[in-house]
Scaffold this active site. Sequence first.
Site, PDB file in Angstrom:
ATOM      1  N   ILE A  37       0.846  -1.206   0.000  1.00 38.82           N
ATOM      2  CA  ILE A  37       0.000   0.000   0.000  1.00 38.82           C
ATOM      3  C   ILE A  37       0.875   1.246   0.000  1.00 38.82           C
ATOM      4  CG2 ILE A  37      -1.657   1.323   1.388  1.00 38.82           C
ATOM      5  CD1 ILE A  37      -2.861  -1.393   2.201  1.00 38.82           C
ATOM      6  N   LYS A 118      25.508 -21.926 -13.883  1.00 37.10           N
ATOM      7  CA  LYS A 118      25.150 -21.693 -15.284  1.00 37.10           C
ATOM      8  C   LYS A 118      23.629 -21.599 -15.327  1.00 37.10           C
ATOM      9  CE  LYS A 118      26.084 -23.180 -19.974  1.00 37.10           C
ATOM     10  NZ  LYS A 118      24.740 -23.055 -20.514  1.00 37.10           N
TER      11      LYS A 118
HETATM   12  S1  IVH Z   1      29.865 -16.615 -19.285  1.00 38.63           S
HETATM   13  C1  IVH Z   1      32.054 -16.320 -23.609  1.00 38.63           C
HETATM   14  N1  IVH Z   1      28.450 -17.215 -17.207  1.00 38.63           N
HETATM   15  O1  IVH Z   1      25.700 -20.031 -21.216  1.00 38.63           O
HETATM   16  C2  IVH Z   1      30.804 -16.742 -23.004  1.00 38.63           C
HETATM   17  N2  IVH Z   1      27.566 -17.713 -19.345  1.00 38.63           N
HETATM   18  O2  IVH Z   1      26.776 -21.875 -23.201  1.00 38.63           O
HETATM   19  C3  IVH Z   1      30.821 -16.356 -21.579  1.00 38.63           C
HETATM   20  N3  IVH Z   1      25.347 -18.729 -19.280  1.00 38.63           N
HETATM   21  O3  IVH Z   1      25.528 -17.925 -23.964  1.00 38.63           O
HETATM   22  C4  IVH Z   1      29.598 -16.762 -20.953  1.00 38.63           C
HETATM   23  N4  IVH Z   1      25.129 -18.731 -17.093  1.00 38.63           N
HETATM   24  O4  IVH Z   1      24.178 -17.196 -21.953  1.00 38.63           O
HETATM   25  C5  IVH Z   1      28.512 -17.234 -18.534  1.00 38.63           C
HETATM   26  N5  IVH Z   1      27.306 -17.693 -15.259  1.00 38.63           N
HETATM   27  C6  IVH Z   1      27.361 -17.694 -16.586  1.00 38.63           C
HETATM   28  C7  IVH Z   1      26.312 -18.197 -17.375  1.00 38.63           C
HETATM   29  C8  IVH Z   1      26.464 -18.196 -18.768  1.00 38.63           C
HETATM   30  C9  IVH Z   1      24.548 -19.034 -18.236  1.00 38.63           C
HETATM   31  C10 IVH Z   1      25.006 -18.945 -20.687  1.00 38.63           C
HETATM   32  C11 IVH Z   1      25.372 -17.788 -21.570  1.00 38.63           C
HETATM   33  C12 IVH Z   1      26.063 -18.358 -22.764  1.00 38.63           C
HETATM   34  C13 IVH Z   1      25.840 -19.816 -22.599  1.00 38.63           C
HETATM   35  C14 IVH Z   1      27.021 -20.520 -23.136  1.00 38.63           C
END
Ligand code: IVH
Length: 666
Positions: A37, A118
């Site tokens: 609120i 990830k």
């Molecule tokens: S670092 C050079 N950190 O995973 C790429 N990526 O398989 C550096 N992703 O397209 C990515 N969690 O979208 C990074 N903690 C994380 C992540 C992450 C998910 C995804 C990201 C990337 C994909 C690669």
Amino acid sequence: MSSDKSALTKKYKLLIQKINHHNKMYHTYDSPEISDIEYDKLYSELKIFEELNPNLIAKESPTNRVGSKLLSGFSKIKHTRPMLSLSNAATYEDFSSFYIRTTKDLKNNSFILSAEPKFDGLAISITYINGYYESAVTRGDGYIGEDVTSNVKTIKTLPLILEGENIPSKLSLKAEIYMSLNDFKKLNNALSHNEEKTFANPRNVAAGTIRQLDPNVASQRNLKIFFHGLIDDDTFSDLSHSDSLNRLKSYGLPVCNLNKKILNIKEAKKYYDHLNKIRLSLPYEIDGIVFKVDSYEQQEILGSTSKAPKWAIAYKFKSIEEKTKLLGVTFQVGRTGTITPVAELDPVNIGGVKVCRASLHNMDEINRKDIRINDIVFVKRAGDVIPDIDRVSLSDRVKSVKIIAPKNCPACDSPLIKISMQSIYRCNNNYKCKPQIIQSIMHFASRKAMNISGLGESIIESLVDKKLINNFVDLYKLTLTHIKSLDRMAEKSSDKLIRSISDSKNTTFDKFIFSLGIKEVGITTAESLAQNYHSVEDLMSASQAELCSINDIGEIVAENIHNYFRNKKNQNKINNLIKLGINISFTRTVIDNKLSGNIYVITGTFKNISRADIESALNKHGAKVTNSVSKKTTALILGANPGSKHKKAKNYNINIISEDDLIKLL
Ligand code: IVH
């Protein structure tokens, strides 16, 4: 700028800061410091200010999150640097070779890893210019993505302005957009409730939402975001990835708090095992750990291939997806007759849980995924979400048999009716179809309904089989002898059950309405109805238009309620319940009936009381509150900045009550 104007701007900016702060506490940290609120009050103060001073509206204003414009498409944008993907490690051996190779490539110099989850979402690149949110681009093919700036802007955990010191003039960041499992479940429940197509997983919702053309839809989906890196590692003077993440956090950007610095391979394994253990209890889906060499200098030495950096690896969790055989499909009949196909699986262990069945949602879903009996299918389990068939392993397909929707009800053999464009079928034999009888009695007895403790499914089924009951009204005709005649019902438990049936007779109006099991009338709708009607007769004789004018009740639900009470069988059931001694209390929220018969409409914003409080206060005095002004409206309660209702009320010559008058009236 005159000093008046600059004082005004200062006050306005402070108000924005305050709201953005509370937004962050609520959406990012889940720890609100003020009530809804109080928040609504601040927000409406801001809206009023902006309406009066449209030339002062600031980019970072939270009112700016949702533009009203429909997008005509997404323009393509070239990434300043390619958005690479990550190399994967599927096993400890894979991870350990990454670790050994890195040690070698760094000439045996020691290195620190930064470990983080990830996230299973949608990759995005986001740019801030001079601390203001500027743009968002999807990963696309890594080189060219799509401009989704307006949809991403609706994400409430995304700051529109950065806070803190030393903000670079251009800040380009890597992030992941996701949906919490809780919001995912809520969304799918709502979709299936409206007999619309559900989403297979939170990642699909995130991706689908960001790529659709109405930012209003995006703003209602409650997506979230985690930032996990810089696009250019020389943006800051920082020497490491983990320092940069801390800096992003200090700017107010959401960064996952599970991130950790790792000093050796043993710690890496420990971190992996720990997160693997807790992953199903996290509020969002993660599918592995990303390990990144922390020092930017060492990252530079290690370099990248054309696809992925050599300084990072995604060590994936063992799948909570397994392959198994689809043995057959059964068609289940729901409480209101909806038919749902269910996969009967060769039992398989997925992440420690034995799974024998999975939901197939509806025939469209089956056809879209081309699922057939005897197929080898991939079954997924996430958190406590019901297992789902993700896809068919086509290379394993031999002698598969097409799944055909039944023409007749699998339980009572009545012809099924197709009720929507989406291949959803229903059995309309509601009063004679056994699963519908059993489930409607289970619903009636459930805790939020009549709360008959001890009356579980198997007892209900035995009572129905023995023809002792045929609907929930019959429960109140049961005697101790009837119950004792059931298998495994001893004197004491029978006595207890009879007592709890009898105790349930005293109930409140909202619970009573809910227990009837009217299509799409959940507990919230039942509460709204109970607030607006103060006798069973009143509710039963309400017209569809009147029901529809109640807040939160749409046309379809109003029609369902109206049809339910028009039905002679239902009327008899309700009359019989009352004859059998159901005692409904209407007194829960009603103080007196001094405004009984009056119908009010509320418009605008109020200084001292929220709209919800006005509504409930009026209800407590026996009045109804509806959404739209009509000739039947007693008066319009008028706040500041009213909408079109004010004009309409004036046209109809309807009484208008100000906030002060309202307080007197109440
Ligand atoms: S670092 C050079 N950190 O995973 C790429 N990526 O398989 C550096 N992703 O397209 C990515 N969690 O979208 C990074 N903690 C994380 C992540 C992450 C998910 C995804 C990201 C990337 C994909 C690669």
